[in-house]
Design an enzyme around this catalytic site. Sequence first.
Site, PDB file in Angstrom:
ATOM      1  N   ASP A 495       0.857  -1.174   0.000  1.00 21.76           N
ATOM      2  CA  ASP A 495       0.000   0.000   0.000  1.00 21.76           C
ATOM      3  C   ASP A 495       0.895   1.226   0.000  1.00 21.76           C
ATOM      4  OD1 ASP A 495      -2.440  -1.050  -0.100  1.00 21.76           O
ATOM      5  OD2 ASP A 495      -3.054  -0.490   1.932  1.00 21.76           O
ATOM      6  N   ASP A 584      -8.623  -7.968   1.459  1.00 22.51           N
ATOM      7  CA  ASP A 584      -7.606  -8.683   2.220  1.00 22.51           C
ATOM      8  C   ASP A 584      -8.117 -10.033   2.707  1.00 22.51           C
ATOM      9  OD1 ASP A 584      -5.202  -7.357   2.262  1.00 22.51           O
ATOM     10  OD2 ASP A 584      -5.859  -5.918   3.767  1.00 22.51           O
TER      11      ASP A 584
END
Lengths: 674, 717
Positions: A495, A584
Amino acid sequence: MQFWRRKSLWLALSASWLLLILLGASPLLRLAVSPRPQPATPQGWPHWLDAALLQSFSQPEEPPEDVPQPSQALHGARCSWGTCFDTSRCRDDGLKVFAHPAAGTASETHRRILASLEGSRYHARSLTEACLFLLLSQGTSAGQCGPAPHHWDGGRNHLVINLHPDSCPRASQLGQAMVAEASPRVDTFRPGFDVALPLLPEAHPFRGGAPGQLRQHSPHPSAALLALGEEGGRWHTASTHSATCPWDGRCEQDLGPKQTHPGEKLPNATFCLIPGRRAEASRFLQALQAGCIPVLLSPHWELPFSEVIDWTKAAIVADERLPLQVLAALQEMAPARVLALRQQTQFLWDAYFSSVEKVIHTTLEIIQDRILGTSAHPSLLWNSPPGALLALSTFSRSPQDFPFYHLQQSSHPEGRFSALIWVGTPSQPPLKLIQAVAGSQHCAQIMVLWSRERPLPFRWPETAVPLTIMDGPRKVSDRFFPYSAISTDAILSLDAHSSLSTSEVDFAFVVWQSFPERMVGFLTWNHFWDESQDGWGYTAEMANEFSMVLTAAAFYHRYYHTLFTHSLPEALRTLADEGPACADVLMNFLVAAVTKLPPIKVPYGKLHQEAAPLAPGVPGSRPHPQPPDQDCINQMAAEFGHMPLVSSRLRLDPVLFKDPVSVQRKKYRSLEKP
Amino acid sequence: MCASVKHSSRGPALIPRMKTKHRIYYVALFSVVLLGLLATGVFQFWPHSIEASGDWAVEKRSAAVPVVRLPSDSPVPERGDLSCRMHTCFDVYRCGFNPKNKIKVYIYSLKKYVDELGMPVSGSISREYNELLSAIADSDYYTEDISRACLFVPSIDLLSQHALHIRETAQALAQLSRWDRGTNHLLFNMLPGGPPDYNTALDVPRDRALLAGGGFSTWTYRQGYDVSIPVYSPLSAEVALPEKGPGPRRYFLLSSQMAIHPEYREELEALQAKHGEAVLVLDKCTNLSEGVLSVRKRCHKHQVFDYPQVLQEATFCVVLRGARLGQAALSDVLRAGCVPVVIADSYILPFSEVLDWKRASVVVPEEKIADMYGVLQSIPRRQMEEMQRQVRWFWDAYFQSIKAIALATLQIINDRIYPYAAISYEQWNDPPAVKWSSVSNPLFLPLIPPQSQGFTAIVLTYDRVESLFRVITEVSKVPSLSKLLVVWNNQNKNPPEDSLWPKIRVPLKVVRTAENKLSNRFFPYDEIETEAVLAIDDDIIMLTSDELQFGYEVWREFPDRLVGYPGRLHLWDHEMNKWKYESEWTNEVSMVLTGAAFYHKYFNYLYTYKMPGDIKNWVDAHMNCEDIAMNFLVANVTGKAVIKVTPRKKFKCPECTAIDGLSLDQTHMVERSECINKFASVFGTMPLKVVEHRADPVLYKDDFPEKLKSFPNIGSL
């Protein structure tokens, strides 16, 4: 004188005759009697001296054979793949299936099969797109076939699925259609054309399904050797020594004491004897689920999916006429073989049989393999974990390209990785992160997935490795898209918020190389069963165990991008788009469902944890960790049909991690900086 | 004459008073004898020249074999039962229990069959059939005892139906002494059928006999009963071809067959026109000079090519069906290492019951000849080279001679009769190079055993009773311990009385050994009921309960590995050019000490019964390195590295510091290094895997309240 002369004469005569006989007679005799072969008791087949002079069975001078008559007349019973299936209707992107809607009232199973097809990769939107037409045969009473649907076309490119045996008349009435039938009779089964299905019990779960019952690799020393079927679908176990003639109840009195409680639903023994009658075929699946090696006694039915599954690895087909021989062989079987057979039963059960959906998908995958021809799954992919449904042939045909087969192929995953940085929410370009990742000796390239909502920054840092910016409108699930630019086996998913040191990246990658089929990550979540909510929950709290790693910073194999995008049902991917946390969870679900193993956690510097939160829900970032969307995990568990996540209680650290020795000795020393 | 003169000149001395009449008499007599001798001498050479003219010897042989006269009304077998399967038509009782799991094959002796008029009904035996019967007779399968045989092979040559009198041959089969409707009889046929319809299986009525046939289609082949065999090509055996490695070749696609249906030839030629140089379609030559064998030449326009050499120039070779499905060209193509493109709808490929043809061929439906080029082009180069290697392996193993074909056929039937001893897919299909290098982990199923199973601790002890009792007391505190096994390795001393042993909460068993051997610690005792085993020395008292419990938890996640505490490393010593043992502070590990290690019980079985070479005895004799041997064994069979848990570096007991001297340490290191070199040479490879990680509890040394951690008491070195 006279006497003397006569004597010498006789002497000379007899001497010379003797000489003649000695020298001359033996070859003369040999000729006179016979040449080879020696007629008296030949040792084996005689070796002829003149064998080389014999005529060959096929004379090259033979006139060329008559020209053939191409394509013979076709009859349903004589259908084979090459003659009765038109592959030209199928396009390159694999099998597209159109299911005929059920005529009249459809049963619950049929309705769900159709629904599951719609969400799957096989679904054809229109009749013209389809290359296979599916007809679920109705009713369970014999002889009821239902009327032929529209577009029947003589059954060409049709697959008739009979989940129950004998629910439809034989192939001759079905034209050129293929028949997928439960436990078909061996003498009418057309290998390479029909598909043999398992005989499913009435209440077989549609999706997910019960896991295999095997809890340990090797049989318990006190476990019974044999289990035998009883009336009413139950089993009883027999002790080794007494079970000399255990089937058909002929020697019931010899069976000795039943060792465990009689009438178990699932057998608890090393081997399960299954008589060859078709009616007993249902026991086969029970044995498979229980991890009890099926010993089939002269089965009159074709084993399920025998076209692709190598049953010699999971079952034993023996002759019912030699019971003693079979028993002796079972008793003397090498532990290595028993071990391998047991494990294979569990793998096969879980990969292809535990739910109706898996059975249907396996059937379609077999037909897709026939269409694909040379790019079909190799036998290895069908017959070793995780199985062909989870090893997509569209990804690659070489087993080395998958994360699962390095041992069998004696290959290694590539020594480099591609970093994939996801810039989802508006933020600054992750310059520090790029520098840290590019500093790793294993880094091959960095790719930044930039959301188009923000303008591209003009300046990017100079890096030693190629840096690619990909911008476009982004859904969350796009971060798991199999971009063709990803050239390495390993992906480091990041990220923009993440903060990692080069040392951490290096160590994590080295660990990943030992476990290429798993996810290796830094930050973890744990799932739990929430009694109060009567559902699953998960937490980001620090705990003694974990079951998920965050894809905000994790290594995994690029194959999982392909699997995520091409094998997950659409409903699940839509769910993932609802939030990064859901994505996720979904990725962790997927990998765990494939590997049946937990992910791996590697150490993560405390520094980053406080300075920059990696992802929502990390402790320390906020007074109350953002409650992850608990709904998401429950919906996924429902879609998967079970909870695939597995917990782990360990973390893999460098060998000298935080040991009181000189820092100079340590390879990953910056991992330990406070 | 000269010789006789000589004799007569010597004569007077021998017989002085001989009269002339007598002399002539004697001369004549000696001449006769001499002529006889001469004639014999000439005869010594005669037979060879007679045999050289072939036919004569065959005639002689057939004259010597017994003649069987077949009346025209002698029984003819049934046509052949299409529903036959091993468990219906095959009599397994004849095969019985056999400790070697090998079927016994009997070959009927050679006979000559004539009809009522004395005309022979069967041709003489072909060269190939003679070879085939010899191969069987020379193999382990052969038996001379007809009553012990499980399979019967007639000596009537059926390889080619071309020369057969169908009805009479069937009658000849029917009168074989154990025919019994053909039960357990194996017939070999490579060229079935005949004009005009060319059946795909032998037309000779054969009742229940098994057929090893060379041209089966899906509807004549009885799966699991018949055996599909190749059509042997005598040409391939005659011609020597040079070796050629995998890789692309001059022509991408080649068609070399002569008798191709015009329609198909048209399609092939269209392919050639479209793709130019890459495709070569050959035909028979029309303008060959005299004396050139037409089978050895192929032509394209006016260009002449040698056959089968030209096959080596192509990557893919078309094997198109003719009137028969099975083509000898397939053998030629395999011989040349060319990947066959089989175009024969419904053809059952040779040995397809066991061979995975997907790995060595491309099957194209007859309708799709025009699309063939695209299909082949889409095959990646790596896969194509894989196919070429596979083709080579199939040729070497199963096609190259009649003997290979015969033995593969018998092996297939053997595997059906003794399925529990059958050869695996990998053994049939993997080329030797793959077989050697690939690892098949015996514990391949990803499975985390339930914690409730617990583990069995095995303590090997000799006479350190006090230390042993301390170990027992310590280990018994570990929650997941389910049983404790003490291996009493001292034959001269009895273990202490029952009452003296520490009282612990789990069963404790003492096993006495017959000999003081190190390998006793790795014996798969029946008393071990759990899969997890903790091997622990009788002086390891420093491991905490947390460390041991955590070790067990780690083993559950890696049940196929050795999970231990202190790690060790092997290194390549470039100066000495050999392996070196390393116990220093390294960043890597490749072994763990088994002074305290968790592992799967199955490895005890492997250590005891499957340890390669003499390693086991060598270890027992040297009283050292049993742990290195175990590390080698596990790494070799699983292909995986060990897992080192916790920071612990040494098993140092407070009492034994005194012997930790430098010199002792050095000889110790030298011995251990020698072990590694010795084992590496026995294994023929270095199986140990080096890793840079160890396993710690999730929260190890994290900033987290110690009392909330599952395994707080971990961390000493």
